[in-house]
Motif scaffolding. Structure first.
Motif, short mmCIF file in Angstrom:
data_model
loop_
_atom_site.label_atom_id
_atom_site.label_comp_id
_atom_site.label_asym_id
_atom_site.label_seq_id
_atom_site.Cartn_x
_atom_site.Cartn_y
_atom_site.Cartn_z
N LEU A 189 -12.44 11.81 -0.82
CA LEU A 189 -11.32 11.92 0.34
C LEU A 189 -10.26 11.02 0.77
O LEU A 189 -9.08 10.98 1.05
CB LEU A 189 -11.90 12.59 1.65
CG LEU A 189 -12.79 13.88 1.54
CD1 LEU A 189 -13.57 14.16 2.71
CD2 LEU A 189 -11.81 15.06 1.48
N LYS A 190 -10.94 9.71 0.80
CA LYS A 190 -10.18 8.30 0.91
C LYS A 190 -9.06 8.30 -0.11
O LYS A 190 -8.01 8.35 0.23
CB LYS A 190 -11.07 7.25 1.01
CG LYS A 190 -10.22 6.19 1.63
CD LYS A 190 -11.23 4.89 2.02
CE LYS A 190 -10.61 3.62 2.30
NZ LYS A 190 -11.39 2.48 2.80
N ARG A 222 -6.09 10.91 -0.17
CA ARG A 222 -5.17 10.40 0.64
C ARG A 222 -4.03 9.55 0.03
O ARG A 222 -2.87 9.56 0.27
CB ARG A 222 -5.64 10.13 2.26
CG ARG A 222 -6.37 11.17 2.88
CD ARG A 222 -6.29 10.84 4.44
NE ARG A 222 -7.66 9.59 4.53
CZ ARG A 222 -8.90 10.02 4.31
NH1 ARG A 222 -9.51 11.17 4.54
NH2 ARG A 222 -9.63 8.93 4.50
N GLU A 223 -4.57 8.72 -0.79
CA GLU A 223 -3.59 7.69 -1.18
C GLU A 223 -2.88 8.14 -2.36
O GLU A 223 -1.81 7.75 -2.86
CB GLU A 223 -4.41 6.44 -1.81
CG GLU A 223 -5.39 5.65 -0.74
CD GLU A 223 -6.22 4.59 -1.19
OE1 GLU A 223 -5.97 4.19 -2.39
OE2 GLU A 223 -6.97 4.29 -0.55
N PRO A 249 -1.57 11.73 -3.41
CA PRO A 249 -1.31 13.09 -3.01
C PRO A 249 -1.13 13.90 -4.39
O PRO A 249 -1.19 15.26 -4.18
CB PRO A 249 -0.34 13.17 -2.02
CG PRO A 249 0.35 11.80 -2.04
CD PRO A 249 -0.64 10.95 -2.75
N ALA A 294 -9.13 19.36 1.33
CA ALA A 294 -7.75 18.82 1.84
C ALA A 294 -6.90 19.33 0.84
O ALA A 294 -7.11 20.20 0.01
CB ALA A 294 -7.67 17.23 1.44
#
Length: 369
Positions: A112-113, A116-117, A119, A132
């Protein structure tokens, strides 16, 4: 002479005109096609001949076989959960991989981390539970196969005691352990299961030690939720029986194996890579079992009577048809090993309740630690 040259010129011109379309067509055929999808896989343990990682590696190979030059895959093996996983996943994203599969529960937060970086990259959190915009989750209903394996174990055990070597007391493991116990008691009301927690997914020496301890305590059938085949090898060595998990392990334990509970990832992985190629990937959440072809039991060992094999396979068909639910109570309630009712008579747990399961069923000797 000039006439011959002119004739040759006309012939060359005609030849050029005649062959131009063919040359153009060949050039078109040789033109670069759509670049292959770059897909990466991160494995929590080394690739061995059988086990958790082996099944996901089989899934990766199935993607290559199905999609050919439409895909280019890579993998990184033996990546510990936590900071190392985050570093590896980020590196794969930076290398331009369009879809990254992370099949381990402990990869959930690192995935998940990194997502986010990046997309634009698609992530598949296998056994994860958080989606997500660019993160899908998928898991298999392992507990369905565990229940079926419990039926076989209940029929085969002479001591009425099974041993269970388990990684971590997370819901997925508790589902399987409880379903195994319920399967055993469906055919042997005297059955019990002793559990040893390792707090590790892959530690062959400790897996073996735990198996030996359980057999010393009277277990004549073993099951496990860890990543190697060490428990199977221990059962083979001691002349006991065991249920293979993840893969068929008869090569390691030809006499000990009762059956194997296997999970199949090839079809799912292929569909997800194909979705990226076709531009219609979505952050889905799939929890598939026997009905969907993601879980199966079979690969019976030589000591299992045909009648037991037939019984287990019949129950597998019932499960596929929706007639058998492991976490559904009959006329009597299902209780935990503290005596509390956890499933009322005639009722079944919802998916949400199964996904958040945090108790041990009656008959399991142990605690959540």
């Amino acid at each position: 002479m000039y006439k011959n040259l002119a004739a040759r010129g006309r012939s060359a011109l005609m030849a050029a005109c005649f062959f131009t379309p063919l040359v153009t067509h060949q050039a078109a055929l040789a033109a670069p096609a759509t670049p292959p999808v770059k897909a990466a896989f991160v494995y929590v343990a080394p690739i061995t001949e059988a086990g958790w990682v082996r099944q996901h590696e089989q899934g990766r190979l199935a993607v290559e076989a199905a999609l050919g030059d439409r895909v280019k895959t890579t993998y990184v093996q033996d990546v510990p959960e936590g900071a190392d996983a985050e570093r590896v996943i980020r590196d794969l994203a930076q290398q331009g991989h369009q879809i990254i599969f992370t099949p381990s529960f402990g990869y959930t937060e690192p995935t998940l981390k990194v997502a986010r970086e990046f997309p634009q990259v698609k992530f598949e959190s296998i056994t994860g539970y958080k989606t997500a915009a660019n993160v899908a989750v998928a898991n298999a209903r392992y507990y369905e196969g565990r229940y079926l394996a419990g039926i076989a174990a209940g029929r085969m055990s002479k001591s009425h005691v099974a041993g269970y070597v388990a990684g971590f007391p997370i819901p997925e493991v508790l589902q399987g352990l409880n379903a195994f116990m319920l399967g055993m008691r469906s055919v042997d009301p005297q059955a019990s299961v002793k559990v040893v927690w390792l707090n590790a997914w892959f530690d062959p020496p400790r897996e073996r030690d735990a198996a030996m301890t359980l057999m010393n305590q009277g277990a004549d059938v073993l099951a496990f939720h860890t990543g190697s085949s060490a428990v199977m090898a221990a059962a083979q060595e001691r002349g006991k029986l065991a249920v293979a998990y993840h893969s068929d392990m008869r090569k390691v334990a030809p006499q000990a194996q009762i059956l194997a509970v296997t999970h199949e990832w090839g079809a799912y992985y292929t569909a997800r890579v194909k979705a990226v190629a076709e531009g219609n990937w979505k952050p889905t959440a799939l929890w598939g079992g026997v009905r969907e072809g993601m879980i199966r039991v079979g690969d019976f060992g030589p000591q299992v009577p045909q009648a037991v094999q037939n019984e287990v396979l019949a129950r597998q068909k019932d499960m596929a048809a929706g007639r058998l639910q492991p976490f559904k109570a009959g006329a009597q309630p299902v209780r935990d090993n503290q005596g509390h009712t956890v499933i009322e008579p005639g009722q079944a747990l919802s998916d949400e309740q199964i996904l958040n399961l945090n108790w041990l069923v009656e008959g399991v000797q142990g605690s959540l630690r």
